[in-house]
Design a protein around this motif. Structure first.
Motif, PDB file in Angstrom:
ATOM      1  N   PHE A 247       9.699  -0.272 -71.973  1.00 31.71           N
ATOM      2  CA  PHE A 247       9.965   1.032 -71.354  1.00 31.71           C
ATOM      3  C   PHE A 247      10.040   0.815 -69.852  1.00 31.71           C
ATOM      4  N   ASN A 248      11.140   1.197 -69.252  1.00 36.58           N
ATOM      5  CA  ASN A 248      11.205   1.067 -67.800  1.00 36.58           C
ATOM      6  C   ASN A 248      10.640   2.297 -67.110  1.00 36.58           C
ATOM      7  N   LEU A 249      10.132   2.042 -65.909  1.00 37.98           N
ATOM      8  CA  LEU A 249       9.473   3.094 -65.150  1.00 37.98           C
ATOM      9  C   LEU A 249      10.396   4.224 -64.736  1.00 37.98           C
ATOM     10  N   ASP A 250      11.588   3.840 -64.244  1.00 40.54           N
ATOM     11  CA  ASP A 250      12.363   4.868 -63.561  1.00 40.54           C
ATOM     12  C   ASP A 250      13.855   4.562 -63.523  1.00 40.54           C
ATOM     13  N   GLU A 251      14.608   5.523 -63.049  1.00 42.50           N
ATOM     14  CA  GLU A 251      16.065   5.376 -62.866  1.00 42.50           C
ATOM     15  C   GLU A 251      16.524   6.419 -61.847  1.00 42.50           C
TER      16      GLU A 251
ATOM     17  N   PRO B  76      14.938   5.118 -68.482  1.00 47.20           N
ATOM     18  CA  PRO B  76      15.293   6.530 -68.294  1.00 47.20           C
ATOM     19  C   PRO B  76      16.795   6.689 -68.038  1.00 47.20           C
ATOM     20  N   ASP B  77      17.350   7.760 -68.580  1.00 49.69           N
ATOM     21  CA  ASP B  77      18.787   7.986 -68.504  1.00 49.69           C
ATOM     22  C   ASP B  77      19.103   8.881 -67.308  1.00 49.69           C
ATOM     23  N   GLY B  78      19.800   8.307 -66.320  1.00 49.58           N
ATOM     24  CA  GLY B  78      20.103   9.051 -65.099  1.00 49.58           C
ATOM     25  C   GLY B  78      21.243  10.042 -65.260  1.00 49.58           C
ATOM     26  N   THR B  79      21.797  10.130 -66.470  1.00 53.32           N
ATOM     27  CA  THR B  79      22.966  11.001 -66.630  1.00 53.32           C
ATOM     28  C   THR B  79      22.684  12.236 -67.495  1.00 53.32           C
ATOM     29  N   VAL B  80      21.415  12.419 -67.875  1.00 52.80           N
ATOM     30  CA  VAL B  80      21.079  13.599 -68.687  1.00 52.80           C
ATOM     31  C   VAL B  80      21.417  14.856 -67.890  1.00 52.80           C
ATOM     32  N   PRO B  81      22.095  15.831 -68.496  1.00 47.15           N
ATOM     33  CA  PRO B  81      22.394  17.057 -67.733  1.00 47.15           C
ATOM     34  C   PRO B  81      21.096  17.740 -67.303  1.00 47.15           C
ATOM     35  N   ARG B  82      21.166  18.381 -66.147  1.00 43.45           N
ATOM     36  CA  ARG B  82      19.969  19.021 -65.580  1.00 43.45           C
ATOM     37  C   ARG B  82      19.174  19.820 -66.598  1.00 43.45           C
ATOM     38  N   ALA B  83      19.908  20.644 -67.356  1.00 42.86           N
ATOM     39  CA  ALA B  83      19.232  21.565 -68.267  1.00 42.86           C
ATOM     40  C   ALA B  83      18.447  20.819 -69.346  1.00 42.86           C
ATOM     41  N   GLY B  84      18.858  19.587 -69.629  1.00 41.00           N
ATOM     42  CA  GLY B  84      18.199  18.857 -70.710  1.00 41.00           C
ATOM     43  C   GLY B  84      17.110  17.911 -70.235  1.00 41.00           C
TER      44      GLY B  84
ATOM     45  N   GLN C 117      10.627  13.565 -74.628  1.00 42.96           N
ATOM     46  CA  GLN C 117      10.949  12.590 -75.684  1.00 42.96           C
ATOM     47  C   GLN C 117      10.589  11.168 -75.259  1.00 42.96           C
ATOM     48  N   TYR C 118      10.816  10.869 -73.984  1.00 45.83           N
ATOM     49  CA  TYR C 118      10.505   9.529 -73.467  1.00 45.83           C
ATOM     50  C   TYR C 118       9.008   9.266 -73.658  1.00 45.83           C
ATOM     51  N   GLU C 119       8.198  10.251 -73.299  1.00 41.36           N
ATOM     52  CA  GLU C 119       6.744  10.138 -73.467  1.00 41.36           C
ATOM     53  C   GLU C 119       6.388   9.952 -74.944  1.00 41.36           C
ATOM     54  N   GLU C 120       7.045  10.741 -75.786  1.00 39.73           N
ATOM     55  CA  GLU C 120       6.745  10.639 -77.222  1.00 39.73           C
ATOM     56  C   GLU C 120       7.107   9.262 -77.776  1.00 39.73           C
ATOM     57  N   LYS C 121       8.226   8.726 -77.268  1.00 37.07           N
ATOM     58  CA  LYS C 121       8.639   7.397 -77.738  1.00 37.07           C
ATOM     59  C   LYS C 121       7.596   6.348 -77.356  1.00 37.07           C
ATOM     60  N   ILE C 122       7.041   6.491 -76.154  1.00 35.98           N
ATOM     61  CA  ILE C 122       6.007   5.526 -75.734  1.00 35.98           C
ATOM     62  C   ILE C 122       4.813   5.626 -76.686  1.00 35.98           C
ATOM     63  N   ILE C 123       4.441   6.850 -76.979  1.00 38.85           N
ATOM     64  CA  ILE C 123       3.284   7.044 -77.866  1.00 38.85           C
ATOM     65  C   ILE C 123       3.573   6.488 -79.256  1.00 38.85           C
ATOM     66  N   SER C 124       4.766   6.801 -79.774  1.00 33.12           N
ATOM     67  CA  SER C 124       4.997   6.333 -81.146  1.00 33.12           C
ATOM     68  C   SER C 124       5.192   4.818 -81.217  1.00 33.12           C
ATOM     69  N   ALA C 125       5.513   4.197 -80.061  1.00 33.60           N
ATOM     70  CA  ALA C 125       5.579   2.725 -80.066  1.00 33.60           C
ATOM     71  C   ALA C 125       4.170   2.125 -80.038  1.00 33.60           C
ATOM     72  N   GLY C 126       3.170   2.989 -79.833  1.00 34.61           N
ATOM     73  CA  GLY C 126       1.789   2.481 -79.814  1.00 34.61           C
ATOM     74  C   GLY C 126       1.165   2.519 -78.425  1.00 34.61           C
ATOM     75  N   GLY C 127       1.905   3.052 -77.453  1.00 33.47           N
ATOM     76  CA  GLY C 127       1.372   3.092 -76.073  1.00 33.47           C
ATOM     77  C   GLY C 127       1.672   1.786 -75.359  1.00 33.47           C
TER      78      GLY C 127
ATOM     79  N   SER D 176       0.555  13.602 -63.554  1.00 37.49           N
ATOM     80  CA  SER D 176       1.999  13.779 -63.733  1.00 37.49           C
ATOM     81  C   SER D 176       2.522  12.917 -64.878  1.00 37.49           C
ATOM     82  N   ARG D 177       3.561  13.414 -65.525  1.00 39.41           N
ATOM     83  CA  ARG D 177       4.187  12.689 -66.630  1.00 39.41           C
ATOM     84  C   ARG D 177       5.642  12.421 -66.261  1.00 39.41           C
ATOM     85  N   THR D 178       6.391  11.860 -67.178  1.00 39.19           N
ATOM     86  CA  THR D 178       7.796  11.552 -66.927  1.00 39.19           C
ATOM     87  C   THR D 178       8.548  12.822 -66.528  1.00 39.19           C
ATOM     88  N   ARG D 179       9.286  12.727 -65.399  1.00 42.84           N
ATOM     89  CA  ARG D 179       9.919  13.939 -64.867  1.00 42.84           C
ATOM     90  C   ARG D 179      10.985  13.593 -63.818  1.00 42.84           C
TER      91      ARG D 179
END
Ligand code: GLP
Length: 638
Positions: free
Chosen positions: A81-85, A119-127, A134-144, A169-172
């Motif tokens: 999981f990468n930190l940022d984009e 992290p995907d830098g192209t997600v539309p603002r509203a999404g 979802q990114y946070e959930e993926k980290i959790i389901s991978a086991g942390g 703070s969380r992914t944002r």
């Protein structure tokens, strides 16, 4: 239970391991990561790694690739999981972190594509909000995250958690700090092109990792490292919030450790060996702390401020003060090339030969005058044969707008002169086309880079001419690693070393001036310094080297401890003004950013640094000058 802290560590709220070089530290961390992956995979478990971008972890990634190739380390069981984009950048953009990670690591190992998360830098603002959850959930389901690797920005940011980010703070989506965008300006060829926003894991996300390792190299990180390690945890310095993590370490090089108390004032945390440099450091510190000139310090000042040990060993204060005062005094000289026929036993430079052959090696145009514009002029005025060699063209640092203007100038001139040759117009057309295409940093923008090189050459000539150096004493050797490379991704090869060695052999200098020793190893100045180091080592036995001294200056934003200065060259107010004028000739390097508080142009930084140094000497009771340029002697044989 943890072993008891050493005295030196008592001021440190984070476990810090200082290693001499970034390479050794990266190899050590890579070894630990490999062991973790192997152990978990032997138990049939996956390993979840949190990864960072920036120049800091590049060595780590190189080492992991090597372990994969040479020792069969497999990444089949690894999830990343990468930190940022940056927000708004497509994956294909040369500066996207997605692309960076693929080029620096993923393309060279057997990590399954579906295990990679950036992290995907192209997600539309509203999404964005939903995407981040979802990114946070993926980290959790991978086991942390089993292990999170971090770098640190000069604002103290981790990932892109800028000052003000909360512990929870969380992914944002975040807004980038001014300083951060300034630091990224070079990569993006101008601050205007740096995205304003980014998506980043939060501090809470990072703190949830089972282990965190933060890496930092070079003097430019030293201040922020000291604050994060020694200060109270505070949201204004996000990295300090890591103090709350139970399994955290900082792995840093000597230059990045430079502002920690255990390095700057080691006598405050334990017994020290009182070498001449350490004594100077301590007395300079004491005088500044008490706001007293050195010669007015008394025994009580020493004993009441943690220096009783020094007093017992080398006191009383009276004699110590005089000794250090004289030592400091003797670093000051108006004769940076040595004073002919004068007694030189206590001068920084020897009196003979006179005149000297002086070689100034500048990583790129402007580094020379920023670091030593005043000294340069002095050397010329005092009759030394001074040659300035620019190691690289510096074309990467020219904003596109400047290249566009230069191209139009050429086009206009051709028109004015009714020039019918097609060569010029074809050239201009090529520049226009390449500027129109995105990402003119790419090596395929040869025409743009060429016109940018020409711009910087002419600025360099104007600058040096104003210091009294004639054009025939200016050389541009355009080392290939720079022309082939990108910022933070320079890979010098033997050809570069050969070119530099050739210059040294041709000139056979009595003095070499350069810079870069303390910098982040991936910076241009540090890459150039490393070439110089190797070149000097290679030519060690050549007779000219026995009679050659190497002097190093530092970048305009670095701080000097007076104990590290071996030569200080003073200037009068008009001389300082002339130096600023010389820096000012590098017009393409002026900031394009709208003036904001706390942001300084390179000439302003140099001016401040040179005045601050003079003030330092003055406060210690030495002569009062307008400005000083400082140099450290480099021992090529050590
Ligand atoms: C960027 C990244 C950080 C990184 C920092 C420092 O801001 N988002 O994760 O730590 O740069 O970069 P460098 O390692 O190049 O000094």
């Amino acid at each position: 239970m943890n072993p008891p802290k050493t005295e030196a560590q008592q001021r440190e709220r984070i476990s810090v391991q200082i290693v001499p070089h970034a390479d050794a530290a990266s190899a050590e961390l890579a070894r630990q990561i490999a062991a973790l992956i192997r152990a978990r995979s032997a138990e049939g478990r996956t390993t979840v790694l949190g990864l960072a971008t920036g120049s800091t972890p590049v060595r780590l990634y190189r080492e992991l690739i090597r372990l994969h190739r040479e020792t069969g380390l497999s990444f089949q069981t690894v999830i990343t999981f990468n930190l940022d984009e940056y927000y708004g950048l497509p994956r294909t953009h040369p500066e996207s972190y997605w692309r960076f990670m693929h080029e620096q690591l993923f393309n060279h190992i057997d990590l399954p594509a579906e295990n990679i998360h950036v992290p995907d830098g192209t997600v539309p603002r509203a999404g964005i909000y939903a995407w981040c959850r979802q990114y946070e959930e993926k980290i959790i389901s991978a086991g942390g995250l089993d292990l999170q690797v971090l770098g640190i920005g000069r604002t103290g940011h981790i990932g892109f958690n800028e000052p003000g980010s909360s512990r929870d703070s969380r992914t944002r989506l975040v807004t980038l700090d001014r300083l951060t965008r300034g630091d990224a300006a070079r990569d993006f060829l101008g601050e205007a092109n740096v995205p304003r926003h980014a998506i980043t894991m939060g501090i809470g996300t990072i703190l949830d990792a089972r282990q965190v390792v933060l890496l930092a190299w070079g003097a430019s990180k030293a201040e922020v490292i000291a604050r994060a390690v020694e200060g109270l945890p505070d949201e204004s310095l996000p990295a300090s919030l890591l103090q709350q993590h139970p399994n955290l370490s900082f792995l840093i090089d000597e230059a990045a450790a430079g502002q920690l108390v255990r390095r700057r004032q080691p006598w405050l945390v334990g017994p020290v060996e009182w070498s001449p440099k350490m004594v100077r450091r301590a007395i300079g510190w004491l005088a500044r702390k008490l706001n007293k000139p050195v010669l007015k310090l008394v025994d009580e000042d020493y004993s009441e401020h943690g220096l009783a040990d020094l007093l017992t060993e080398q006191g009383p204060a009276y004699g110590l003060n005089i000794r250090i005062f004289n030592e400091l005094q003797q670093t000051i000289t108006g004769w940076p090339g040595g004073k002919p026929h004068a007694d030189d036993t206590r001068r920084p430079e020897r009196n003979a030969p006179f005149p000297k052959r002086v070689l100034v090696l500048s990583p790129e145009p402007s580094a020379d005058v920023i670091g030593m514009g005043g000294t340069l002029r002095r050397l010329v005025e005092q009759g030394h044969e001074t040659t300035v060699v620019y190691l690289t063209s510096g074309n990467l640092a020219v904003p596109d707008e400047e290249a566009a203007m230069a191209a139009e100038l050429v086009a206009d001139l051709a028109r004015d002169l009714n020039d019918s040759s097609s060569v010029l117009s074809a050239f201009v057309e090529n520049v226009r086309q390449q500027l129109g295409a995105s990402g003119s940093t790419a090596p395929e923008s040869a025409y743009v880079r060429r016109i940018k090189s020409i711009l910087r050459r002419n600025e360099a000539r104007a600058s040096l001419n104003s210091c009294g150096i004639s054009s025939e004493r200016i050389k541009f050797i355009d080392l290939g690693f720079y022309e082939r490379g990108r910022y933070r991704q320079f890979h010098p090869d033997p050809r570069d070393l050969t070119s530099l060695t050739q210059v040294l052999r041709e000139i056979q200098p009595h003095q070499v001036f350069s810079t870069g020793q303390q910098e982040d190893p991936s910076s241009l100045a540090a890459v150039c310094f490393e070439l110089l180091r190797q070149s000097l080592a290679q030519t060690k036995r050549e007779p000219w080297q026995a009679d050659c001294r190497v002097w190093l200056h530092r970048g305009g934003s670095s701080v000097w401890d007076l104990a590290d200065i071996d030569m200080a060259v003073p200037f009068s107010p008009p001389e300082l003004a002339r130096k600023i004028h010389a820096i000012y000739q590098h017009k393409s390097q002026r900031s394009q950013a709208i003036v904001a508080t706390g942001f300084h142009e390179s000439w302003q930084q140099a001016e401040q640094q040179n005045r601050a140094l003079a003030k330092n000497y003055d406060q210690l009771g030495l002569a009062e000058y307008e400005a000083l340029e400082a140099f450290e002697r480099y021992d090529a044989t050590a």
